[in-house]
Design an enzyme around this catalytic site. Structure first.
Site, PDB file in Angstrom:
ATOM      1  N   GLU A 161      22.598  -2.888 -12.795  1.00 58.50           N
ATOM      2  CA  GLU A 161      23.090  -2.792 -14.505  1.00 58.50           C
ATOM      3  C   GLU A 161      23.510  -1.536 -14.858  1.00 58.50           C
ATOM      4  O   GLU A 161      23.452  -0.473 -13.979  1.00 58.50           O
ATOM      5  CB  GLU A 161      21.554  -2.386 -14.475  1.00 58.50           C
ATOM      6  CG  GLU A 161      21.258  -2.623 -16.372  1.00 58.50           C
ATOM      7  CD  GLU A 161      21.784  -1.188 -17.104  1.00 58.50           C
ATOM      8  OE1 GLU A 161      22.286  -1.216 -17.567  1.00 58.50           O
ATOM      9  OE2 GLU A 161      20.688  -1.424 -16.997  1.00 58.50           O
TER      10      GLU A 161
ATOM     11  N   CYS B 111      19.941   2.868 -21.302  1.00 53.11           N
ATOM     12  CA  CYS B 111      21.290   1.671 -21.458  1.00 53.11           C
ATOM     13  C   CYS B 111      21.149   0.740 -22.241  1.00 53.11           C
ATOM     14  O   CYS B 111      22.407   0.010 -23.241  1.00 53.11           O
ATOM     15  CB  CYS B 111      21.642   1.329 -20.453  1.00 53.11           C
ATOM     16  SG  CYS B 111      20.032   0.225 -19.808  1.00 53.11           S
TER      17      CYS B 111
END
Length: 1015
Positions: free
Chosen positions: A771, A805
């Site tokens: 990720e 994020c």
């Protein structure tokens, strides 16, 4: 005695009914038309919901075409459930031209007229005239100020000024008018004529029960001048009550300020108390003790049923918290009567004002007062402006004082209030509907709710409406339908800690103190469940106070990294062949360790990474969720699939890949490390835990929990260290089969490149799960609710300092609302409380370390050359205390600017102007990332377009774009945001396993074992 009281209650009720004027409005008048339209809504829930949504949105629509489009869209959205005549009429709604302009004018005019039915005026002058009219009818009043949600300190100051102006203007006029004894006196003498209701959350933009002390200080600072002016001018002030989470801090402020010397002996003050709350009785007992023994001066109590039922039940369901309200209307009604008796028995200290339109409730209060010998005007009844005038007149005719709860303010912000009043008129449980629309008998309506609840028509859960409380819902809910229930799922998200509960705040403070006492310890590498000798360490400082040393974490070298891989490889065969049930049980035992140490782990997260209380608690809750969810999912995945045919057995199953390296970030120091590690462990892999250097202590705490849960030696090895030193060894090692990584794009691509190579001795292709971040956008449509949109963007951009994020680092705002949105956004950001993370009042804490601080500041300096700096908070000495970055907003940002394209990972927001929705979607999709996104809009067609065309992994509609929950919102993106499937989703574990098929021929010389379905 109870039977006598009930019979007397019914006698009063029959008398009230007998005095009612039931003629109704004159045929074809506006009042008649309004009643008919209301009746249509009452009898068609789908039409009611869609029309109320339209009314809620209408003030934001500036063009006639927008009005027509929204009305058509709302009706079409539920067209299968609407009456035939509505479906037919929808096709005739004009788009533009004279007819379109006429429809827009008629809609806005109609909504305005409907609003004026429930809202007394839009300024002090109109409020004075409304009050004059009520006094001519011998009705007392309490004025409530409507307005937008207070999300900035400028707005809080403005609200204070409005209250002061209101008090000045009303008292100057009303106190000169002739006395009306029926409403201006009670048995003890004169009572204040001017009565104002104050909503405390409107006086502080950061009103939050997590910090009752700080909230009380801030509110009292603005409240004192209001109370002083009221005392000076002979006015009365009532504290409104809002949602349950605000209750305790509201009561605290009430007690705090009224115990101060200036107000201690002032009797003209009161507070609303909600009967639908299960803990209200205890609150009233506490208020009685305080009034008698501490303040020693009486206060008024406005007893209401409560108007947040939908909100309270939904919030409880979403968070798996106990429901704070009674779930049946009869329970609220019965509690109202019980509390009525308590108040009237203690009328010398708690003077009651009964807020209800329910004739049974009103009659019961009169019967109890008569029984106890309470003077007739020692108490009063309060009802809502614009509702149940016939009941008001009937109560008046019995010699009772009636006070009207009278909202005033601008009609546009008042739409939320209007929708709530419309809901109350049309709810299934509305007394007014049951008595005047449904035509239920008087005897049924006067039935004792506690003694004979089966006779009540409203037995199903629903909101106990037509009661009185604060005028704003914290969410713009337009449906009064019951919360749907479903069968219990195998997995349920771990409830977040409710910090409005005092016990939880005490536990968190105790944990912070405990953790402080443990500062300075050293945390070793752990291989085979044994600590290794410490040779090299990294100091971990508190990012909120960089002078504080939290602890030291051992730093592994290359040889220790190889030792960890060897340990995992040795343990792999045994762990691979361990039953799925045993592996799942280990995860559940780890989850129990997290629960036992929840506040302690949260405290470590606060200190080591600078996360505020709620964010840290959510980190631990997510770690628990990963354990529980992956345990459930692996039990499903571990079941062998059989595809047998006569003479041949076929089995399909999964087995683990091998040694896994988990490389985690610091921003979710427990949740992400635990999530990736437990996914690997439960699927039969062995794991090397490599935490980020900035969160090594929390990584050590995870290892402690794994060991306490009974993880076998070598199944999990704790290997903190410098990624640049030991990372290549771990990634390129020929015995490592899988790398799970969360972090920067640059490092992820490097890992992917290195892992793709197959050195000698490696007989498989490594699996990489990564990720890699995002540059997430939140689109704000021209019809968006700015109260929600501004707060949602602020939370998305600046929650945990933008160090997620998923953070919303771009706000793409349509041109028509851009300036208005930007102004409120800047003020809301100015109002954030930037503090050390261990302070419960912290809205925004530090960034993780000096390196991050310097990198973010470089982005900010570059942004000043690319766009207009709209705001940057001045932090003063705080910048030297810790690694703090001022929340920063850039306006008029070009869509291709560096600050609009690069992941900054800090509290920096770019606000971009878009011509229309298509332009906004083009801009939103115009980055190399595709992780999260959001959109605030109230147009059904626009939302459908956004769902189709906004290409991100997690899309959030009318809420912030952060805060994904395991199973509920599996998390992950594509493009350069991720390699692999979504964490916390049903296919995540598939990445950690390899499928196998085994086929066995059962034929032996022409015969085979019998097979069948079994009996």
């Amino acid at each position: 005695m109870a039977n006598d009281l009930d019979e007397r209650t019914k006698q009063y009720g029959r008398e009230i009914f007998a005095r009612l004027d039931r003629q109704g409005p004159v045929l074809f008048t506006r009042a008649w038309l309004e009643d008919k339209l209301m009746g249509l809504g009452m009898h068609d829930p789908a039409l009611k919901v869609q029309l109320f949504r339209f009314v809620d949105t209408l003030p934001y629509l500036k063009q006639p075409a927008e009005v027509s489009r929204h009305l058509r869209e709302y009706l079409n959205e539920a067209k299968d459930e609407l009456p035939w005549w509505v479906r037919w009429g929808t096709r005739l709604i004009p788009n533009r031209g004279v007819l379109g302009q006429g429809l827009a004018f008629a809609s806005q005019r109609g909504a305005e007229q409907m609003a004026r039915k429930f809202i007394a005026g839009s300024n002090v002058g109109e409020a004075v005239e409304a009050v004059r009219t009520m006094r001519d009818r011998r009705l007392a009043f309490t004025i409530d100020l409507l307005g937008e949600a207070t999300i900035t300190e400028v707005e809080a100051d403005h609200v204070q000024k409005q209250y002061l102006d209101l008090l000045t203007g009303l008292t100057r006029e009303v106190n000169t008018w002739p006395e009306e004894p029926t409403i201006d006196r009670d048995d003890r003498g004169p009572i204040p004529r001017v009565n104002v209701s104050v909503k405390l959350s409107a006086l502080f933009s950061q009103f939050d029960p997590i910090d009752p002390e700080g909230t009380s200080r801030a509110v009292c600072r603005r409240l004192r001048p209001i109370l002083s002016l009221a005392k000076q001018t002979g006015a009365f002030v009532n504290f409104d009550m809002e949602q349950h989470s605000f209750k305790d801090v509201t009561l605290k402020i009430f007690r705090d300020i009224l115990t101060e010397p200036e107000f201690r002996d002032w009797p003209s003050v009161g507070i609303a108390i909600q009967a639908y709350l299960k803990d209200t009785e205890a609150d009233l007992h506490a208020l009685l003790d305080w009034a008698k023994n501490v303040r020693k001066t009486p206060v008024w109590i406005r007893l209401v049923k409560g108007a947040y039922w939908d909100y309270e039940t939904v919030i409880a369901a979403q968070n798996h918290w106990p429901v704070p309200v009674f779930t049946k209307k009869w329970e609220s009604d019965a509690n109202f009567e019980k509390l009525t008796e308590f108040l009237l028995a203690n009328v010398d200290w708690l003077i009651p004002a009964f807020g209800s339109h329910n004739i049974r409730s009103i009659s019961h209060a009169m019967a109890v007062a008569e029984k106890l010998g309470v003077p007739p005007r020692r108490y009063e009844f309060q009802m809502l402006y614009g509702m149940a005038d016939a009941i008001k007149e009937s109560i008046q005719s019995l010699g009772q004082r009636v006070r009207i709860y009278t909202p005033y303010g601008q009609l546009l912000p008042g739409m939320a209030y209007l929708v709530r009043r419309l809901l109350e008129n049309s709810s299934n449980d509305s007394f007014l509907r049951q008595g005047f629309s449904e035509g239920l008998s008087e005897e049924v309506l006067l039935t004792n709710p506690a003694a004979n609840r089966r006779a009540l028509p409203a037995e199903s859960p629903n909101t106990p409406t037509t009661s009185m409380t604060a005028t704003h819902s914290p969410a713009h809910t337009v449906s009064s339908a019951p919360v749907p229930t479903s069968a219990p799922a195998a997995f349920i998200n771990e409830p977040l800690t409710d910090f409005s509960v005092e016990a939880n705040r005490v536990a968190m403070k105790a944990a912070l103190d405990q953790v402080r006492s443990e500062f300075g310890r050293t945390y070793p590498i752990v291989i085979d469940n044994k600590p290794l000798p410490v040779t090299k360490t990294l100091d971990r400082e508190n990012p909120s106070r960089k002078s504080e040393l939290i602890g030291k974490v051992a730093m592994a070298n290359v040889e220790q990294a190889k030792l960890a891989v060897k340990s995992c490889l040795t343990a792999f065969d045994t762990w691979r062949d361990t039953s799925v049930e045993t592996r799942a049980k280990l995860l559940r035992d780890v989850a129990e360790q997290f629960r036992k140490r929840r506040f302690e782990l949260s405290a470590w997260i606060v200190f080591e990474t600078g996360k505020p209380w709620r964010e840290s608690d959510a980190d631990v809750a997510e770690a628990i969720d990963f354990c529980e969810y992956y345990a459930v999912e692996m039990l499903k995945l571990g079941a062998t699939q059989h595809r047998d045919v006569p003479g041949e057995d076929n089995r399909y199953f999964y087995e683990p890949r091998g040694v896994s390296v988990v490389i985690a970030p610091w921003n979710f120091p427990l949740a992400i490390l635990a999530g990736m590690a437990t996914a690997a462990i439960v699927s039969g892999n062995t794991v090397i835990l490599k935490p980020a250097e900035q969160s090594g202590i929390i990584g050590a705490k995870l290892m402690e929990c794994l060991q306490a849960a009974g993880v076998p030696p070598g199944v999990a090895n704790f290997l903190p260290g410098d990624g640049e030193e030991i990372g290549p060894t771990l990634v390129q090692h020929p015995d490592v089969a899988l790398i799970a990584f969360t972090g920067s794009l640059k490092v992820a691509l490097l890992i992917n490149e290195q892992a793709s190579k197959t050195p000698g001795g490696q007989n498989f292709v490594k699996k990489v799960i990564a990720e890699m971040g995002g540059k997430n956008a939140v689109i704000v449509d021209s019809d968006a609710d700015l109260d929600e949109a501004v707060k949602g963007v602020v939370d998305s951009a600046f929650g945990f300092g933008g160090q997620k994020c998923s953070a919303g680092s771009r706000a793409i705002v349509l041109d028509g609302i851009y300036d208005q949105f930007l102004n409120r956004l800047v003020e809301a950001t100015k109002s954030l409380a930037v503090k050390a993370a261990d302070d419960p009042g912290c809205s925004l804490g530090p960034v993780i370390d000096a390196e991050a601080r310097d990198r973010i500041l470089k982005f900010i300096e570059a942004g000043k050359k690319e766009a207009k700096l709209a705001h940057q908070t001045d932090l003063g000495a705080l910048m030297e205390q810790g690694h703090f970055i001022p929340p920063t907003i850039f306006a008029n940002v070009p869509e291709n600017a560096g600050i609009a394209q690069e992941e900054i990972f800090g509290p920096v927001l770019s606000v971009i102007r878009a011509k229309d929705l298509d332009d906004a979607l083009r801009i939103a999709n115009g980055t190399r990332y595709a992780l999260t996104g959001g959109c605030y809009s109230r147009s059904p067609s626009h939302l459908e377009k956004v769902k189709r065309k906004f290409r991100v992994g997690n899309l959030y509609i009318n809420r912030k774009c952060t805060g994904a929950l395991v199973d509920r919102q599996p998390f992950g993106g594509f493009k350069l945001s991720g390699i692999g499937s979504k964490a916390g989703g049903p296919d995540y574990l598939l990445q950690f396993v390899l499928p196998r098929t085994i086929t066995e021929n059962q034929m032996r010389r022409g015969f085979a074992p019998e097979t069948g379905t079994g009996e």
